[in-house]
Each structure stands twice: as structure tokens, then as C-alpha cells.
Design an enzyme around this catalytic site. Sequence first.
Site, PDB file in Angstrom:
ATOM      1  N   HIS A 206     -95.528  58.112 -16.702  1.00 25.38           N
ATOM      2  CA  HIS A 206     -96.850  57.139 -16.521  1.00 25.38           C
ATOM      3  C   HIS A 206     -97.568  57.459 -15.443  1.00 25.38           C
ATOM      4  O   HIS A 206     -98.814  57.281 -15.641  1.00 25.38           O
ATOM      5  CB  HIS A 206     -96.151  55.740 -16.685  1.00 25.38           C
ATOM      6  CG  HIS A 206     -97.002  54.629 -16.380  1.00 25.38           C
ATOM      7  ND1 HIS A 206     -97.462  54.348 -15.263  1.00 25.38           N
ATOM      8  CD2 HIS A 206     -97.751  54.035 -17.524  1.00 25.38           C
ATOM      9  CE1 HIS A 206     -98.488  53.398 -15.646  1.00 25.38           C
ATOM     10  NE2 HIS A 206     -98.786  53.097 -16.684  1.00 25.38           N
TER      11      HIS A 206
ATOM     12  N   CYS B  98    -105.842  63.828 -28.807  1.00 26.30           N
ATOM     13  CA  CYS B  98    -105.919  63.059 -27.679  1.00 26.30           C
ATOM     14  C   CYS B  98    -104.542  63.142 -26.720  1.00 26.30           C
ATOM     15  O   CYS B  98    -103.709  63.390 -27.249  1.00 26.30           O
ATOM     16  CB  CYS B  98    -106.626  61.564 -27.645  1.00 26.30           C
ATOM     17  SG  CYS B  98    -105.143  60.612 -28.845  1.00 26.30           S
TER      18      CYS B  98
END
Length: 893
Positions: A457, A850
Site C-alpha cells: 500500500h 491500470c
Amino acid sequence: MDSRIHYFSQFDVISAKVDPERLGASLGMRGRLTNEFAELGFPILPGFILDSNLASEIAKTDIKNDVTVLLSKFEGITGKKVGDFENPLLLKIVISPNLAVSDYPTLHNFGLTKSTIPGFIKWVGKDFAAHEALFLTRGMLKIEARIKELEAKTKEQEEIAGRLEFLDGVLGIQGPSNELVEKEKPVKIGKTAEEYMDEYAKYFPKGFFDSAEDQIIFALKEISRLLAMDDQNDRDTALIVQPMVYGNYGRDSVSGYYFSRNVVTGDKKLQGQFYREKFNEIGAVGLDIESIGEKHLKELQKIAWTLEDKFRDIRNIRFCVENGKLWLIEQRPADQKSIQADIKLLLDLAKRKIVDKAYVIKAIDPMRLNEILHPIIDGASAKGLKGWKGGVSGAPGAAIGRACFSTNALLEARKLALQKGQDDRFILVLPSSFAEDVKAIEVSAGVLTAEGGYSAHASVVARQYGKVSIVAPKMKIKGRKASLGDISFSEGDYITLDVPYYGESSVYLGSAKLIEPDPKESGLLEFIALTKTFLKDFHVRANAETPKDAELALYFGAEGIGLCRTEHMFFKAGRINVFREMILSDSKQDREKALKKLQVMQREDFYGIFKVMSGKEVTVRLLDAPLHEFMPHNDDELNGYIAYLSNVKKQKAPKAEVLAAIDALDEFNPMLGHRGCRIAVSYPEIYAMQVRAIFEAAYKLRSEKKNAGLEIMVPVVMNASELKLIAYGKKIEGASYAGIVDIEESLRKEKKVKPVPYQIGAMIELPVAALGAGEIAKYGKFFSFGTNDLTQTTLGISRDDFTSFMPDYTLYDLINGNPFSTLDPRVKEIIALAVERGRLSRPDLVCGLCGEHGANPANVRFCMETGLNYVSCSSYSVPIALLAVAQAELERA
């Protein structure tokens, strides 16, 4: 003159006299470079080459008369004479094989004898003269040692080897036989040149140090004998003979080096130093090359820029001025240079039609653009800092700041610093980051975490916002203190993060200095514009969630937004608790109250993004993240939410009840749990709010006579039925579900406006969705492959945990590279399958990729070959992807 001996000078070019094909094969690598100098008309020292047809046959050939004639030419040009008592001409012999690397020694100062030493001393001094006599001796002893080795005369070889070891100690020589290395250390001379000659005379033929002419002929024959015996010589080695010149040879003498332009900024201005009356830079004070004097400066500029035009590269040039006359010694490519310098050079060459535009595009490695997109460390400033090397590169660049061990600590410290006008640079230091840490990463200088890897993350968010990220699994955090190897630091201490794209990452204690990027001054924007002229059907979009992100995307050349992650919009300070209120509401009625507040916020977000993009495609992904990610992850966050909730409800919210509601959201495997479109199935009002906000923003923009290139993407689609429900709704007995089409139609009637064009599509991030792509494509007009999750679900590997065992897999070659950086072959196969099946149902299906896989040139090529229409990546990676596309298009042409 023997046809195998080739004379050259500034005014005589060998290639003008000899067949070019024969020339290239017989002169050796150094010989060819020397001849190129002559072709350019540079002030090179005269010389002659004994080509490879003669170099190993000198013992069988009488070359003395030819050599004497050629030496007389040297004398006429240099003003010195071989064997002269007052101003002796000394020579160097270069062994020139057809190899870039060889272990033949450096051979200098031939012609230095007992009779010429006194004259040489008058010019350079006793110590330097003794040094050069020893250097001459050492070079020839190296030749003798190799010959003895090949003759298997072990005892004599060992004796010479002992003497060479002693000489290396006296001369301060370390490393391989390289001219520039061998003379790096100051010399400790204990005897005179004549004494050293007497000491070493026994290793050479009688009279070696008595006659300059005989010494030169003997050396050539002995080197030739070695070449004839040496297996390393495949009869393709030549010998070059040239005069020696010295930067300490009189008052009007200098030595120096320079680059053809600034190797950091790329400015077309010479960069380097010169040393007055010094042989080289060791122990000398250097002066800026620009101050050398107008006459010599103009000569050096002409040399530099002629070489740039010829080699199409930045050059490193060494020169010598002896008694006022400039001589070019050598030139080679500049090893240490920035990508900015390379880009500026190439753009300059293209403007002057030296190269075409395609050459410029092909000449740059796309991944090197990382260096120009992010700050880099000034290497000299980090030398005195204590540091640690290692970890995983999460996001490239360099950052300096004070360490903060929580999001709240960083935000408070930054707020205080801004109020007091203090340094507001901070590094976020955490075990791992969560959704609520995005706001701290966004305003930080960088982030240092202990868990995860390239696709963790913290790494993904850092790349999105152009921040620096290192994942250091060995970091130990205890309270507000962290340790990494031998270094430790506390909250408030300055640390420096250095994450080069190539090489190991580093964490330093203290502050280094940064070199900040300037896309305009660096030539990057001009380079991007040039790159885009080669794009055809395939294009590059950016991932962006704010108008500021969208502006940056356009600035770096993006042709749209391929991923707008709406969940990131909820983490701003004024929104996160409203969103938590919505999630934890006891009833649908309470949930819709909170959603109304969020709808206004979302509408303004979307309007700002659509307006910036001005009609270019914007793919808005509806809420994807699991709901538990929005929950408080520490006491400060929890107490802040309880205070907010108490204020909203006008009564104190019981902490136990709040914790129970949060615990109820916990999942064993949230990545495969209640997320994406599954949330919308359970809570339709959440997606309904987002869809209304999207269309309200589009209507508002259209009222200003501007269009929104609107694409609405449904995430974590598992099958066609899910997409059909979310897109078109469903009615069953006793219940109904309003889809995107229904909501748009209802809102349009309510607002009494005309429809705006839009597309609905699916994010393909599960293998099952790829297998069912044919059915899914019936209800969606585009696919976007979310390759981070697709890699996780295909390989069964967690992107946050794989770094703990991946080194073992790499050790045994069980997996090639990092699958979260370079697409795994099986993931590629699944993507190709989904594209094929999707277009069987919908031939005009638009497909994109993406995520950060889209910035890897290898992945870009795969996408183009597979028939995708675009890739989308962080704004800071857009130039990299654009260049990869342009290079692939050129290869196709």
C-alpha cells in the site's frame, strides 16, 4: 617505407592512404580511435602504427630505418629530439588489440636514458624524472615477466615479479595496468633516476639505458616477441608509437580533463578542471576549465562539440598543454552523467539535424526517466553520513525530513512547522500503511515501512503522489524509535531516503543535499512532446483522484485518466469520519443522511477532475476497498471518530458500541471478501450516491459548454450477472435494484437536462472474470485489467507478504523477477484470453491496463501486441510509458 607501418598526425589520415576494410581489421581498437582523431583534424600528437600484420613479426623485419625517418617527423612537430641532452623527445608504445579490455601494461617514457635524464630534469625536476624512469622500467619488466612465463622460466619470472611488487610499492600503484590508475598516488622517491637505471639494467640488454634509439628498437622487438608467443593475441594486435607530452614541462604547461557539457544539468558549457605545471590532478589544485584562457578554451570547445556530433554522446576528454601548445591526449564516453544531460544533448543534436527524431527516442532507456522525474541525492553530501543499505525500492527518488511514527504525528508536526515558518519536510515511518495514512503520505517527503514490497500500500500510494518509498523488512520499531542495522533514530530526527532506480536503496542519519528536478529546464517536457509524435492508436492514461492529480497527468503527457480510485477521495480530514458514520450506521435512513453529505463532496471532486481533463476520457472506478479499511487503526483515530459521532448525534457515543460495530466488519480474507461491486449488492445506496455525484458533475460541466469523457467502471466483477445488475438494475417480486442507467435517467428527468455520453465497463481482476469475459462484455463497453489483484488471484501470492519468501524462490529460480512489476506469463495469458473472448462478443470493446504494471516497458509492449488500447499508471510514470510506446511503434514501422 614498409606498407604495414602507418604514419598519422593532425594533418595526415591513415584511412586516406589505406583500404578502409583492411584498415579497420589491422589497427586494433586504440589504433582505430587514434585514426578517427586524425580524421577530425584535432591537435593530436603524431604517431605511427605497426599494424597487426607486422606487430608480431618485427624480429624478422628490419624496421630501424623506417622508425628513424618517422621519429624525425615527430621531432619536427614537437620541437624535441630523440636522445637530445637538453630537450629529449620521449615516446609511449601502446599495445592495441581488438578488445575493449586487455591486461597489457602501460608503456611510457622510451628514450629516457642516462644521457637524456639531465636535460629532462631541467624541465620536470629530479623526483618526477626518477618516477618516470621507474615507470619506464616497470612497463618493460611487465613485458619480460610475461615472456618468462610463456617460456616457462619460472625462477626468472618469480624474480621479476618480486621486483615489480617492490616497484608498485614505490610508485604507489594499485589495481590493474591502467594509465590513469597507476599514477594516482604521490611518489616516494628514494634514489635518483640514474641510480635506478643502474639497479635495473641487468634485466635488459646491455646499453638499454645508454642509447635512446636502441632502447626504442629493443622495446618494439621485445613487445613483438611477446605478441608472437601470447595466445591472447590472435594476430589482430597492433602497436602504436607516439611522443609523450607533460603538463609540468615548463611554465606555460598544464594538464587537465573536461566533459563536453555539464554532466548533471546538460548545459552546453564545458565542465572540468586544469592544473598548472602539473602532470596530473594528484595533489594539485584544480582551476575551472572555463578560465584556461580564450585561445585554448575555443580549441577545447571545438574539440568537445565536434566529438559530441560525431559520437552523439557526452565525452570525457583529457588534454595537455606543453610549452603553450595544446595536445589532445584521449577521449571516451562520460561514464557518470544524468539522464537530463543525455536528453538535452539529444534534443540539441536533433535541432541541428545531426540526428533525426527517431534516433532521440531510441537512444533513451525508458526506466532512466525515473532519475529526471524525482529528486536525487548529491552524492558528495552523503559521504559523511552514517547509513544503511538494502530493502525494497517502493518508489524512486530521494527525500529528507524529520521522522514521524504515525499519521497524526506527521500532520500535527507539519501544521506546527508551517505556523512557525520551520522546515515542513517529514518522513512517515510505519510498520505498514493503511487507507487512513494516505493523507500523511500525500504531504510527506517520503515513507519508510517495514512490511510489504513493491506493490505494498505505501509503495503504490507513494508512486501515485510522487513520493519516495522504501520497504525495509529488517527495520524494528519500538514506540517512537526505529533501528535499521547499525543505525537508529527517534521521532523528530532527520533522516535521508535514497532510492535510485538502479542499485541499492539507502537510509542515512541526518540531512544530505538534494538535486530537485525541473521538468521544463531539464528538457523533459520537450522530450515528452517529441515522444508523443510517434504514438498512433495506443495511448497512455494516468491514475488520478484529484484535480491537482489530473493537472499533473496532463503536464506529463497523459491522454486521459484510466483509473480514478474514488475510495481515496474519502480519506481527507473533513470526510473520513463522515464516511465512517455512513458505514457504521444502524439503519439505511441514517446511512443515506451521511451519503447526502458525501454526495456534495464527491460531486465537486468529479467536477474538478472532468473540468481539468476537458473532454478526455476519465475512468471513474466506483468504491472498491473493503469497508474495514476505512475504520480507525489506532487510538487517536478512534477517539477522533467518537468525538465526531458524539457531536453529530448530540450525545456521547459509547466506545464499546463503536468498537463492536467496527469488529463486525472484520474479515478473514478481506481482499477476496466484501469489497467492490459486492458492497453495492448489499448496500445499493453507496454506489447510487456515487453515480448521482458523477452525473451531477457532468451536467454542471456541460452547462458550461464543456464535455466529460465519462467512463464508469465497476470493480471486482466476478460474472456477467453482477455487472448486469450494477449497470442496468433488476426488479424481482417485492424488491428492485436501481442500476447506473436507471439512476442516470431518473436524475436527468429530475434536473430536466439532456443526456451526457458515458460508458459502463468492468474491471477485470479475477481469473473467473477473464474466463467469463465473453459474457461480461455483453453488458460492459470496456475492460480495464487491474493487474495487481489479477496477479495475486492468479498466482495465489499476496503482494504485501511475498517479499518474505521471494528471495528463496529467486535463489532456486522458481520465479522470474517480481511478478508485481513485470507481468507473469500466466497473467499475460489470462489477459490475452479475456481480450479475445470479450471482443468475440463486442468487437469494439476498449481494453486497458491500470496499475503500476503499466509503467514497465516490457508490459507496455505486451499490451500493444495483445491488442489493448491503453495503459494507465501514476502521473510520474506516464513519461516512462509514453517512451516505451514510442519505441515499440518505431520497431513496428
